[in-house]
Motif scaffolding. Structure first.
Motif, PDB file in Angstrom:
ATOM      1  N   LEU A  49       0.863  -1.166   0.000  1.00 38.26           N
ATOM      2  CA  LEU A  49       0.000   0.000   0.000  1.00 38.26           C
ATOM      3  C   LEU A  49       0.900   1.216   0.000  1.00 38.26           C
ATOM      4  CD1 LEU A  49      -2.999   0.858   0.309  1.00 38.26           C
ATOM      5  CD2 LEU A  49      -2.629   0.855   2.769  1.00 38.26           C
ATOM      6  N   LYS A  50       0.751   2.082  -0.957  1.00 38.44           N
ATOM      7  CA  LYS A  50       1.606   3.267  -1.042  1.00 38.44           C
ATOM      8  C   LYS A  50       0.742   4.499  -0.792  1.00 38.44           C
ATOM      9  CE  LYS A  50       5.226   5.560  -3.342  1.00 38.44           C
ATOM     10  NZ  LYS A  50       6.305   5.770  -2.501  1.00 38.44           N
ATOM     11  N   PRO A  51       0.814   5.055   0.408  1.00 40.85           N
ATOM     12  CA  PRO A  51       0.011   6.237   0.700  1.00 40.85           C
ATOM     13  C   PRO A  51       0.607   7.501   0.069  1.00 40.85           C
ATOM     14  CG  PRO A  51       1.364   5.665   2.582  1.00 40.85           C
ATOM     15  CD  PRO A  51       1.576   4.596   1.543  1.00 40.85           C
ATOM     16  N   LYS A  52      -0.264   8.445  -0.187  1.00 38.26           N
ATOM     17  CA  LYS A  52       0.185   9.752  -0.666  1.00 38.26           C
ATOM     18  C   LYS A  52       0.603  10.555   0.558  1.00 38.26           C
ATOM     19  CE  LYS A  52      -1.396  13.844  -3.084  1.00 38.26           C
ATOM     20  NZ  LYS A  52      -2.552  14.551  -3.639  1.00 38.26           N
ATOM     21  N   GLU A  53       1.762  11.187   0.465  1.00 41.32           N
ATOM     22  CA  GLU A  53       2.264  11.980   1.591  1.00 41.32           C
ATOM     23  C   GLU A  53       1.904  13.443   1.385  1.00 41.32           C
ATOM     24  OE1 GLU A  53       6.450  11.258   2.060  1.00 41.32           O
ATOM     25  OE2 GLU A  53       6.129   9.180   2.640  1.00 41.32           O
ATOM     26  N   LEU A  64      -0.584  11.112   6.002  1.00 37.55           N
ATOM     27  CA  LEU A  64      -0.730  10.089   4.981  1.00 37.55           C
ATOM     28  C   LEU A  64      -2.184   9.996   4.528  1.00 37.55           C
ATOM     29  CD1 LEU A  64       1.487   7.276   6.527  1.00 37.55           C
ATOM     30  CD2 LEU A  64       2.138   9.012   4.844  1.00 37.55           C
ATOM     31  N   GLN A  65      -2.350   9.914   3.210  1.00 40.51           N
ATOM     32  CA  GLN A  65      -3.683   9.758   2.637  1.00 40.51           C
ATOM     33  C   GLN A  65      -3.690   8.442   1.860  1.00 40.51           C
ATOM     34  OE1 GLN A  65      -4.750  12.774  -0.187  1.00 40.51           O
ATOM     35  NE2 GLN A  65      -6.835  12.043  -0.381  1.00 40.51           N
ATOM     36  N   PHE A  66      -4.624   7.557   2.198  1.00 34.74           N
ATOM     37  CA  PHE A  66      -4.687   6.247   1.567  1.00 34.74           C
ATOM     38  C   PHE A  66      -5.758   6.258   0.487  1.00 34.74           C
ATOM     39  CE2 PHE A  66      -2.836   5.663   5.702  1.00 34.74           C
ATOM     40  CZ  PHE A  66      -1.751   4.851   5.418  1.00 34.74           C
ATOM     41  N   THR A  67      -5.330   6.102  -0.740  1.00 33.18           N
ATOM     42  CA  THR A  67      -6.258   6.170  -1.870  1.00 33.18           C
ATOM     43  C   THR A  67      -6.406   4.837  -2.582  1.00 33.18           C
ATOM     44  OG1 THR A  67      -4.458   6.883  -3.316  1.00 33.18           O
ATOM     45  CG2 THR A  67      -5.784   8.614  -2.279  1.00 33.18           C
ATOM     46  N   GLY A  68      -5.590   3.878  -2.268  1.00 36.25           N
ATOM     47  CA  GLY A  68      -5.689   2.562  -2.908  1.00 36.25           C
ATOM     48  C   GLY A  68      -4.399   1.795  -2.754  1.00 36.25           C
ATOM     49  N   GLY A  69      -4.488   0.518  -3.059  1.00 39.46           N
ATOM     50  CA  GLY A  69      -3.327  -0.346  -2.921  1.00 39.46           C
ATOM     51  C   GLY A  69      -2.736  -0.733  -4.261  1.00 39.46           C
ATOM     52  N   HIS A  70      -1.685  -1.482  -4.193  1.00 44.85           N
ATOM     53  CA  HIS A  70      -1.041  -2.033  -5.380  1.00 44.85           C
ATOM     54  C   HIS A  70      -1.495  -3.472  -5.557  1.00 44.85           C
ATOM     55  CE1 HIS A  70       2.260   1.100  -5.841  1.00 44.85           C
ATOM     56  NE2 HIS A  70       1.557   1.491  -4.809  1.00 44.85           N
ATOM     57  N   SER A  71      -1.342  -3.969  -6.739  1.00 46.80           N
ATOM     58  CA  SER A  71      -1.696  -5.363  -7.007  1.00 46.80           C
ATOM     59  C   SER A  71      -0.834  -6.289  -6.159  1.00 46.80           C
ATOM     60  CB  SER A  71      -1.445  -5.706  -8.477  1.00 46.80           C
ATOM     61  OG  SER A  71      -2.216  -4.903  -9.318  1.00 46.80           O
TER      62      SER A  71
END
Length: 166
Positions: A49-53, A64-71
């Motif tokens: 999961l790569k959050p937007k900083e 941190l803003q969580f908008t989605g994960g990686h496959s």
């Protein structure tokens, strides 16, 4: 696909939604999937999961803003295919089928969807490590034994699967 006391073989198969749609694949790939000659030495499952900083004034760490994960990814360690005893060409019997999984099918306009199962531990049934539906995104083959005429009779493969969007 469970086992009652015996050794379960790991396998990879074309997902049922694609098996009937992919013309060249339908005639070449076994309906029941490709059982591994020997089970993989290791299977790595990765989900990130790569959050937007977002910078914060006066703060040491960003919000941190969580908008989605990686496959999710499944990486298989060394998978051994051995045809030495029967003098079988491992490229024709095993590797050529795996190559079809990493090739864009002309009817689908993408590689086929696949799933991985292994006894009662891996698969799509409740309680198993859910492998989901994947695309094959990596295949690394190392041929290690040959007959005198050059036919490869043993190889190891590393295989990478990437989760397909739902």
């Amino acid at each position: 696909m469970g086992s009652t006391g015996g050794l379960s073989k790991a396998m990879i198969a074309v997902h049922q939604d694609d098996l009937g749609k992919a013309g060249a694949l339908k005639s070449a790939f076994p309906d029941k999937g490709l059982k591994f000659n020997f089970n993989p030495e290791a299977v790595r499952v990765t989900k990130t999961l790569k959050p937007k900083e977002n910078k914060q004034a006066g703060g040491d760490a960003p919000a941190l803003q969580f908008t989605g994960g990686h496959s999710a990814m499944i990486e298989f360690g060394e998978i051994l295919f051995d045809g030495f005893d029967k003098r079988e060409n491992v490229h024709l019997k095993y590797v050529s089928l795996l190559e079809k999984l990493i090739t864009v099918d002309s009817d689908l306009h993408r590689p086929p969807l696949v799933f991985f199962s292994w006894g009662s531990g891996w698969g799509e049934t409740k309680g198993q490590i859910h492998t989901g539906i994947y695309f094959c995104t990596g295949l690394d083959v190392n041929y290690t034994l040959f007959l005198p005429n050059g036919v490869p009779v043993r190889c190891t493969c590393k295989l990478t699967l990437q989760e397909a969007p739902k």
